[in-house]
Design a protein around this motif. Structure first.
Motif, short mmCIF file in Angstrom:
data_model
loop_
_atom_site.label_atom_id
_atom_site.label_comp_id
_atom_site.label_asym_id
_atom_site.label_seq_id
_atom_site.Cartn_x
_atom_site.Cartn_y
_atom_site.Cartn_z
N UNK A 66 17.74 -7.40 4.51
CA UNK A 66 17.41 -6.82 5.81
C UNK A 66 15.92 -7.01 6.10
N UNK A 67 15.62 -7.43 7.35
CA UNK A 67 14.24 -7.42 7.84
C UNK A 67 13.99 -6.03 8.39
N UNK A 68 13.16 -5.25 7.68
CA UNK A 68 13.02 -3.82 7.94
C UNK A 68 12.22 -3.54 9.22
N UNK A 69 12.60 -2.45 9.87
CA UNK A 69 11.87 -1.95 11.04
C UNK A 69 11.37 -0.54 10.76
N UNK A 70 10.37 -0.12 11.52
CA UNK A 70 9.88 1.24 11.41
C UNK A 70 8.98 1.46 10.22
N UNK A 71 9.13 2.63 9.58
CA UNK A 71 8.28 3.10 8.47
C UNK A 71 6.87 3.34 8.99
N UNK A 72 5.92 2.47 8.62
CA UNK A 72 4.52 2.71 9.01
C UNK A 72 4.15 2.11 10.37
N UNK A 73 5.10 1.47 11.05
CA UNK A 73 4.86 0.98 12.41
C UNK A 73 5.71 1.81 13.36
N UNK A 74 5.28 1.92 14.60
CA UNK A 74 5.96 2.77 15.57
C UNK A 74 7.18 2.07 16.15
N UNK A 75 8.09 2.90 16.64
CA UNK A 75 9.27 2.37 17.31
C UNK A 75 10.16 1.56 16.40
N UNK A 76 10.77 0.52 16.95
CA UNK A 76 11.68 -0.33 16.21
C UNK A 76 11.07 -1.69 15.92
N UNK A 77 9.77 -1.76 15.78
CA UNK A 77 9.11 -3.02 15.49
C UNK A 77 9.31 -3.39 14.02
N UNK A 78 9.37 -4.70 13.74
CA UNK A 78 9.46 -5.16 12.36
C UNK A 78 8.16 -4.81 11.63
N UNK A 79 8.30 -4.38 10.39
CA UNK A 79 7.09 -4.10 9.61
C UNK A 79 6.75 -5.22 8.64
N UNK A 80 7.57 -6.29 8.62
CA UNK A 80 7.28 -7.46 7.79
C UNK A 80 7.86 -7.39 6.39
N UNK A 81 8.51 -6.29 6.04
CA UNK A 81 9.03 -6.14 4.68
C UNK A 81 10.50 -6.56 4.62
#
Length: 311
Positions: free
Chosen positions: A137-152
């Protein structure tokens, strides 16, 4: 054929192990070459991905057939041993077995597929690969806002789908209900504010509202879901010294962050151009007491007045 089988049976165990290693390397090399040679002919995206997965699956099948033929004579005598150690293998490989069961559930129950946005327990993102053991899975959220990809990139064991929560944002009704809140002063024109919010919302989500309504109708027809309108709605809560407006609307799950940003931008512009009819409420807004509103002096004011009279 019998002569060939006899030659294979005559090989020593060491020779068979050596041939098996060389055979596996050769088969994988051949299929990797085919993958690189044929992939450009399958286009891009989903078609190329499916072609690669088919070639990988075919290589595993060929390897299995090759190993079965090579050790056919010895497999006849290992049935009892397999039965004895079977229980131990099940215990030792319970996570592997759970992942295999999860893989079967994902495929036959259509839990999700490549390209879907899912949430498995606390992990949310877009599925980029589903293998026998893990879902990538290309993760979204966590330390970024909304549903943006966080790169992890997150690899989820397939067994997790048998034990925990699985949410799919893409299947059936791909729209979600979202909400934004704003606070205006008590002196703001609440009717004008409500009309402004509905107008801004309708202008912003009108491009996908018809598609959402069609998709929602299919959901209502196929499942026992209470029908409800999808048009934007505004609710008002007059508390904490301000007018708190909540704007609810439907949006494509892939555009949630973009639409929210666009709505807030338009609302800020509308408030700025309202010529004082709408004013943002400060976080330190003073609550007006009923006695003051009725013209009755507060205790502190009475004390001050009495002191002035005595002087």
């Amino acid at each position: 054929m019998e002569h060939f089988s006899g030659q294979i049976a005559a090989l020593s165990l060491t020779a068979k192990l050596l041939y098996s290693i060389l055979g596996i390397i050769l088969i994988r090399s051949v299929f990797r070459t085919l993958e690189h040679a044929l992939s450009p002919h399958f286009g891009y995206g989903d078609h190329r991905y499916r072609a690669r997965k088919m070639l990988t699956g075919a290589s595993y099948i060929v390897i299995l057939i090759f190993i079965t033929i090579l050790f056919e004579d010895r497999l006849k005598h290992v049935g009892f041993a397999v039965g004895v150690i079977g229980a131990g293998v099940v215990v030792a490989l319970q996570d592997v077995i759970a992942s295999l069961g999860g893989f079967i559930a994902i495929g036959f129950s259509n839990l999700y597929r490549v390209g879907d946005r899912i949430q498995v327990n606390e992990t949310k993102g877009d599925v980029v690969d589903v293998s026998v053991m893990r879902t990538t899975v290309m993760e979204t959220g966590k330390w970024v806002s909304g549903d943006l990809f966080n790169g992890r990139i997150v690899k989820i064991p397939n067994g997790a789908v048998l034990k925990g929560l699985v949410c799919n944002y893409s299947q059936g009704f791909r729209f979600i209900w979202d909400e934004i809140k704003i606070r205006l002063t008590y002196g703001s024109d609440h009717e004008h504010a409500r009309g402004m919010l509905l107008r801004v919302a309708n202008e912003t989500v009108s491009d996908h509202l018809e598609e959402a309504q069609s998709s929602w109708k299919r959901m209502v027809d196929n499942y026992r879901i209470q029908d409800r309108p999808l048009e934007p709605t505004v609710t008002l809560d007059a508390s904490d010294g301000s007018l708190a407006f909540s704007l609810s609307y439907t949006v494509d799950y892939t555009k949630r962050t973009t639409v929210k940003d666009l709505l807030f931008t338009k609302i800020v512009d509308e408030v700025a151009s309202s010529k004082g009819r709408l004013e943002w409420a400060s976080t330190s807004t003073t609550v007006v007491q009923p006695s003051a509103a009725a013209g009755i002096k507060a205790p502190a004011e009475l004390a001050s007045a009495n002191s002035a009279t005595s002087r």
